[in-house]
Design a protein around this motif. Structure first.
Motif, PDB file in Angstrom:
ATOM      1  N   UNK A 269      46.321  40.643  47.469  1.00  0.00           N
ATOM      2  CA  UNK A 269      45.303  39.620  47.666  1.00  0.00           C
ATOM      3  C   UNK A 269      44.007  40.176  48.236  1.00  0.00           C
ATOM      4  N   UNK A 270      43.894  41.507  48.282  1.00  0.00           N
ATOM      5  CA  UNK A 270      42.657  42.141  48.738  1.00  0.00           C
ATOM      6  C   UNK A 270      42.156  43.165  47.726  1.00  0.00           C
ATOM      7  N   UNK A 271      42.581  43.027  46.484  1.00  0.00           N
ATOM      8  CA  UNK A 271      42.137  43.950  45.438  1.00  0.00           C
ATOM      9  C   UNK A 271      40.652  43.797  45.135  1.00  0.00           C
ATOM     10  N   UNK A 272      40.079  44.810  44.498  1.00  0.00           N
ATOM     11  CA  UNK A 272      38.647  44.788  44.187  1.00  0.00           C
ATOM     12  C   UNK A 272      38.264  43.630  43.273  1.00  0.00           C
TER      13      UNK A 272
ATOM     14  N   UNK B 262      36.512  42.955  37.082  1.00  0.00           N
ATOM     15  CA  UNK B 262      37.495  44.034  37.136  1.00  0.00           C
ATOM     16  C   UNK B 262      38.920  43.530  36.906  1.00  0.00           C
ATOM     17  N   UNK B 263      39.089  42.242  36.693  1.00  0.00           N
ATOM     18  CA  UNK B 263      40.422  41.670  36.458  1.00  0.00           C
ATOM     19  C   UNK B 263      41.053  42.262  35.200  1.00  0.00           C
ATOM     20  N   UNK B 264      42.356  42.551  35.279  1.00  0.00           N
ATOM     21  CA  UNK B 264      43.062  43.173  34.147  1.00  0.00           C
ATOM     22  C   UNK B 264      44.383  42.499  33.810  1.00  0.00           C
ATOM     23  N   UNK B 265      44.726  41.429  34.510  1.00  0.00           N
ATOM     24  CA  UNK B 265      46.027  40.790  34.265  1.00  0.00           C
ATOM     25  C   UNK B 265      46.133  40.272  32.832  1.00  0.00           C
ATOM     26  N   UNK B 266      45.004  39.879  32.226  1.00  0.00           N
ATOM     27  CA  UNK B 266      45.032  39.388  30.839  1.00  0.00           C
ATOM     28  C   UNK B 266      45.393  40.504  29.855  1.00  0.00           C
ATOM     29  N   UNK B 267      45.278  41.740  30.304  1.00  0.00           N
ATOM     30  CA  UNK B 267      45.673  42.898  29.488  1.00  0.00           C
ATOM     31  C   UNK B 267      47.067  43.411  29.865  1.00  0.00           C
TER      32      UNK B 267
ATOM     33  N   UNK C  34      48.451  46.252  35.695  1.00  0.00           N
ATOM     34  CA  UNK C  34      48.594  45.992  37.129  1.00  0.00           C
ATOM     35  C   UNK C  34      47.541  46.719  37.952  1.00  0.00           C
ATOM     36  N   UNK C  35      47.033  46.041  38.975  1.00  0.00           N
ATOM     37  CA  UNK C  35      46.211  46.688  39.994  1.00  0.00           C
ATOM     38  C   UNK C  35      47.104  47.039  41.180  1.00  0.00           C
ATOM     39  N   UNK C  36      47.639  46.017  41.853  1.00  0.00           N
ATOM     40  CA  UNK C  36      48.553  46.249  42.978  1.00  0.00           C
ATOM     41  C   UNK C  36      49.886  45.520  42.816  1.00  0.00           C
ATOM     42  N   UNK C  37      49.840  44.330  42.225  1.00  0.00           N
ATOM     43  CA  UNK C  37      51.049  43.533  42.033  1.00  0.00           C
ATOM     44  C   UNK C  37      50.791  42.615  40.841  1.00  0.00           C
ATOM     45  N   UNK C  38      51.326  42.971  39.679  1.00  0.00           N
ATOM     46  CA  UNK C  38      50.981  42.272  38.444  1.00  0.00           C
ATOM     47  C   UNK C  38      51.411  40.805  38.474  1.00  0.00           C
TER      48      UNK C  38
END
Length: 264
Positions: free
Chosen positions: A72-75, A82-87, A90-94
């Motif tokens: 909950x503190x990702x960039x 910078x969101x990538x969940x639609x792809x 994962x950044x820190x927790x998908x």
């Protein structure tokens, strides 16, 4: 009366004026009822909002370790593009990122100090605008994920600020702007992949009023680390700020995770 607990952002109700509450574990304060009264705020310690440990707060209510590691503190929180969940990346927790990013988001114009562009989850309307101290706000598009909202915001930053001038907002120095006209001219400024979501409505302008008895002419920020004991007469609440008679303003969001005692 004494109230003690960990500061978190003020909870609000969309009313006229906005209703504000400071909520602690075992009590709460209705701040609208305290206008014109003396408050004392004493800093007593820290408690990370993520891990609950009594560790010094680094940023956004998190200790250093949690800020660097928490999903909950990702960039992408501050930079939606910078969101990538639609792809499915994962950044820190998908799982967490999909839950937050893959839901309807609003790109909007808000009038807080000047016209600004911003992004919020649909579920946070109008809370997000209240937290910014906006007196008016209007949606531009509603999109299905955070990434599309982010690239729309980036495209509009060439025309509008993306941050509020907090001093002007707190002093009530806000120009008169026709947000409906501003919004209605943006269809071909937003990215092509977002234009299908552009469906402006004539009645979607939000008007917001705040519980302020008097706006200050000059403002000085209260720093709890340097001044752990403060007292003053509460004259207003706007955005996530308390406004005191002597021009001192206290940003609750800045001090989330701080343990305080408030005396009335």
């Amino acid at each position: 009366m004494l109230y003690e607990g960990v500061l978190t952002k003020m909870q609000t109700e969309f009313s006229n004026p906005i209703a504000y509450y400071l909520v602690f574990e075992n009590s709460f304060l209705n701040l609208n009822q305290l206008l014109g009264k003396e408050l004392e705020i004493v800093h007593q310690g820290y408690q990370c909002l993520e891990c609950g440990k009594k560790k010094k707060i680094f940023r956004q209510g998190f200790c250093y370790d949690c800020f660097m590691g928490s999903a909950s503190a990702g960039d992408w929180i501050m930079k939606p593009e910078l969101s990538t969940a639609h792809l499915d990346i994962e950044d820190r927790d998908l799982d967490y990122e999909k839950k937050v990013q893959l839901q309807p988001h609003i790109v909007y114009l808000a009038l807080s100090s000047e016209v600004k562009v911003g992004v919020t989850r649909k579920t946070q309307v109008p809370t997000r605008w209240i937290d910014q101290g906006a007196i008016q706000a209007i949606p531009i598009v509603e999109v299905p994920n955070r990434y599309l909202a982010g690239i729309t915001e980036v495209a509009l930053k060439s025309l509008y600020a993306d941050k509020t001038n907090w001093q002007k907002m707190l002093k009530g120095e806000i120009p008169a702007v026709d947000l409906i006209s501003e919004r209605n001219g943006l269809k071909y400024v937003i990215p092509k992949e977002v234009q299908e979501y552009y469906h402006p409505e004539s009645n979607d302008l939000y008007e917001l009023q705040y519980p302020v008895l008097e706006y200050p002419k000059k403002v000085t920020s209260l720093n709890l680390d340097k001044s752990p004991n403060f007292s003053g007469k509460l004259m207003g609440v706007k955005g996530q700020y308390l406004i005191f008679e002597d021009g001192t303003v206290f940003n609750i969001r800045t001090y989330e995770g701080y343990v305080v005692r408030i005396s009335l």
